[in-house]
Write a protein that holds these residues in place. Structure first.
Motif, short mmCIF file in Angstrom:
data_model
loop_
_atom_site.label_atom_id
_atom_site.label_comp_id
_atom_site.label_asym_id
_atom_site.label_seq_id
_atom_site.Cartn_x
_atom_site.Cartn_y
_atom_site.Cartn_z
N VAL A 43 -19.74 -0.93 -4.48
CA VAL A 43 -19.08 -1.22 -5.50
C VAL A 43 -18.67 -2.61 -5.67
O VAL A 43 -18.14 -3.18 -4.47
N ALA A 44 -18.95 -3.27 -6.58
CA ALA A 44 -18.86 -4.83 -6.65
C ALA A 44 -17.28 -5.05 -6.96
O ALA A 44 -16.88 -6.38 -7.03
N ILE A 45 -16.41 -4.17 -7.44
CA ILE A 45 -15.15 -4.39 -8.02
C ILE A 45 -14.25 -4.55 -6.73
O ILE A 45 -14.29 -3.94 -5.94
N LYS A 46 -13.52 -5.67 -6.75
CA LYS A 46 -12.89 -5.80 -5.61
C LYS A 46 -11.39 -5.18 -5.45
O LYS A 46 -11.06 -4.76 -6.86
N PHE A 47 -10.87 -4.77 -4.43
CA PHE A 47 -9.67 -3.88 -4.17
C PHE A 47 -10.22 -2.38 -4.34
O PHE A 47 -9.47 -1.57 -4.12
N PHE A 48 -11.34 -1.83 -5.06
CA PHE A 48 -11.60 -0.67 -5.29
C PHE A 48 -11.96 0.14 -3.99
O PHE A 48 -11.61 1.20 -3.86
N ALA A 49 -12.67 -0.75 -3.16
CA ALA A 49 -13.07 -0.21 -1.65
C ALA A 49 -11.86 0.15 -0.90
O ALA A 49 -11.55 1.22 -0.50
N GLU A 50 -10.90 -0.69 -0.97
CA GLU A 50 -9.52 -0.43 -0.27
C GLU A 50 -8.80 0.73 -0.81
O GLU A 50 -8.31 1.81 0.12
N PHE A 51 -8.85 0.79 -2.13
CA PHE A 51 -8.26 1.95 -2.73
C PHE A 51 -8.76 3.41 -2.19
O PHE A 51 -8.26 4.42 -1.87
N LEU A 52 -10.15 3.50 -2.22
CA LEU A 52 -10.89 4.75 -1.76
C LEU A 52 -10.74 5.04 -0.70
O LEU A 52 -10.65 6.26 0.14
N ALA A 53 -10.89 3.99 0.56
CA ALA A 53 -10.75 4.12 1.85
C ALA A 53 -9.40 4.64 2.15
O ALA A 53 -9.19 5.41 3.05
N ALA A 54 -8.53 4.07 2.04
CA ALA A 54 -6.92 4.66 1.92
C ALA A 54 -6.79 6.21 1.23
O ALA A 54 -6.34 6.68 1.83
N TRP A 55 -7.47 6.29 0.27
CA TRP A 55 -7.58 7.74 -0.14
C TRP A 55 -8.11 8.68 0.77
O TRP A 55 -7.59 9.74 0.99
N ILE A 56 -9.12 8.25 1.35
CA ILE A 56 -9.86 9.09 2.35
C ILE A 56 -8.95 9.36 3.55
O ILE A 56 -8.95 10.50 3.99
N ILE A 57 -8.31 8.35 4.11
CA ILE A 57 -7.38 8.29 5.19
C ILE A 57 -6.11 9.31 4.70
O ILE A 57 -5.90 10.11 5.65
N GLY A 58 -5.70 9.33 3.56
CA GLY A 58 -4.75 10.17 3.28
C GLY A 58 -5.31 11.71 3.30
O GLY A 58 -4.54 12.66 3.91
N VAL A 59 -6.28 11.97 2.80
CA VAL A 59 -6.94 13.28 2.71
C VAL A 59 -7.09 13.66 3.98
O VAL A 59 -6.89 14.88 4.55
N VAL A 60 -7.74 12.75 5.11
CA VAL A 60 -8.03 13.41 6.46
C VAL A 60 -6.80 13.64 7.19
O VAL A 60 -6.54 14.41 7.79
N ALA A 61 -5.77 12.78 7.17
CA ALA A 61 -4.62 12.81 7.79
C ALA A 61 -3.87 14.27 7.28
O ALA A 61 -3.39 15.04 8.07
N PHE A 62 -4.10 14.31 6.01
CA PHE A 62 -3.31 15.79 5.45
C PHE A 62 -4.17 17.08 6.17
O PHE A 62 -3.47 17.90 6.33
N VAL A 63 -5.19 16.77 5.94
CA VAL A 63 -6.09 18.08 6.46
C VAL A 63 -5.88 18.30 8.01
O VAL A 63 -5.66 19.26 8.52
#
Length: 257
Positions: A164-184
């Motif tokens: 993804v060439a959009i700046k900050f989008f990768a950080e948002f998705l990575a944090a989203w993944i971390i939240g999901v994994v932590a909740f699981v």
């Protein structure tokens, strides 16, 4: 315009480019370029550095000074390259390298990849996540969950940055993944303290070097670079927080597993 003059300018530009792309401060870039130019015979060289561009001007004895610009489109953190460029700069200043020799060495550094393979970076990010969990007074029971979430999040951030060439989008998705994994992990009993796991896991994504460089540039008088780096750090932190908040808001509304 002779070859030595061109090689000197190219040496200054590529040295500044490597330092800026590898996480160096703006004042360090300008100081290194000025020292290299002076050591190679360009006493009146001037440089202007911003996070996205380097402008370098030198007078090679002609009536019209030569001005060149290098565009900086990608920036990361690789302090090994900064150290290597600094070492070459010191050798040039001591008279141990010519412009042509230094230019060849700098091109080799610029063409080289990251210092460590991706798997090692992921393992390091996982261990850092678990270590921050303990530092923030979390339980050892949650150490494995934090390591897993942090490692997966860092791996996801690496690939999202490439896709993804959009700046900050990768950080948002990575944090989203971390939240999901932590909740699981907490949901199935592999972890207990959801907040501590998430806080420890996102630490490898936090722009610590960027924040430090922003403060140091502001203190050195580089207001444009300091403010722009500070804004980038703020937006990166905001993207990380938004990704985690999005996950927590979803599960708090009853979106379970």
């Amino acid at each position: 315009m002779d070859e030595k003059f061109n090689a000197t300018i190219e040496t200054c530009l590529i040295a500044g480019k490597i330092i800026l792309q590898s996480g160096g401060e703006t004042y360090r870039v300008e100081d290194t370029m000025t020292r290299i130019a002076a050591a190679l015979g360009l006493q009146d060289a001037q440089s202007f550095v911003m996070p996205t561009a380097i402008i370098f001007t030198a007078d090679g004895g002609s009536a019209h000074p030569t001005t060149r610009m290098v565009r900086i489109s990608e920036r990361s953190t690789d302090l090994r390259k900064v150290t290597l460029v600094n070492a070459i700069s010191r050798r040039i200043s001591s008279g141990g390298l010519s412009a042509e020799e230094a230019l060849a060495m700098l091109r080799q550094i610029d063409a080289s990849g990251t210092s460590y393979p991706l798997w090692l970076q992921v393992v390091a990010a996982a261990l850092v996540s678990g270590s921050f969990l303990i530092m923030f007074k979390g339980e050892w029971y949650d150490f494995g969950a934090a390591c897993l979430a942090g490692g997966i999040g860092y791996y996801g951030s690496y690939w999202f940055h490439r896709l993804v060439a959009i700046k900050f989008f990768a950080e948002f998705l990575a944090a989203w993944i971390i939240g999901v994994v932590a909740f699981v992990m907490v949901h199935y009993g592999a972890g207990r303290d959801l907040d501590a796991i998430i806080v420890g896991s996102v630490m490898p994504l936090v722009p610590g070097v960027l924040i430090t460089n922003a403060v140091r540039d502001l203190m050195a008088g580089h207001l444009v670079s300091g403010i722009s780096k500070g804004a980038e750090a703020f937006l990166t932190a905001f993207a990380i927080g938004s990704g985690v908040a999005f996950v927590l808001s979803l599960f708090s509304k009853g979106v379970g597993l």
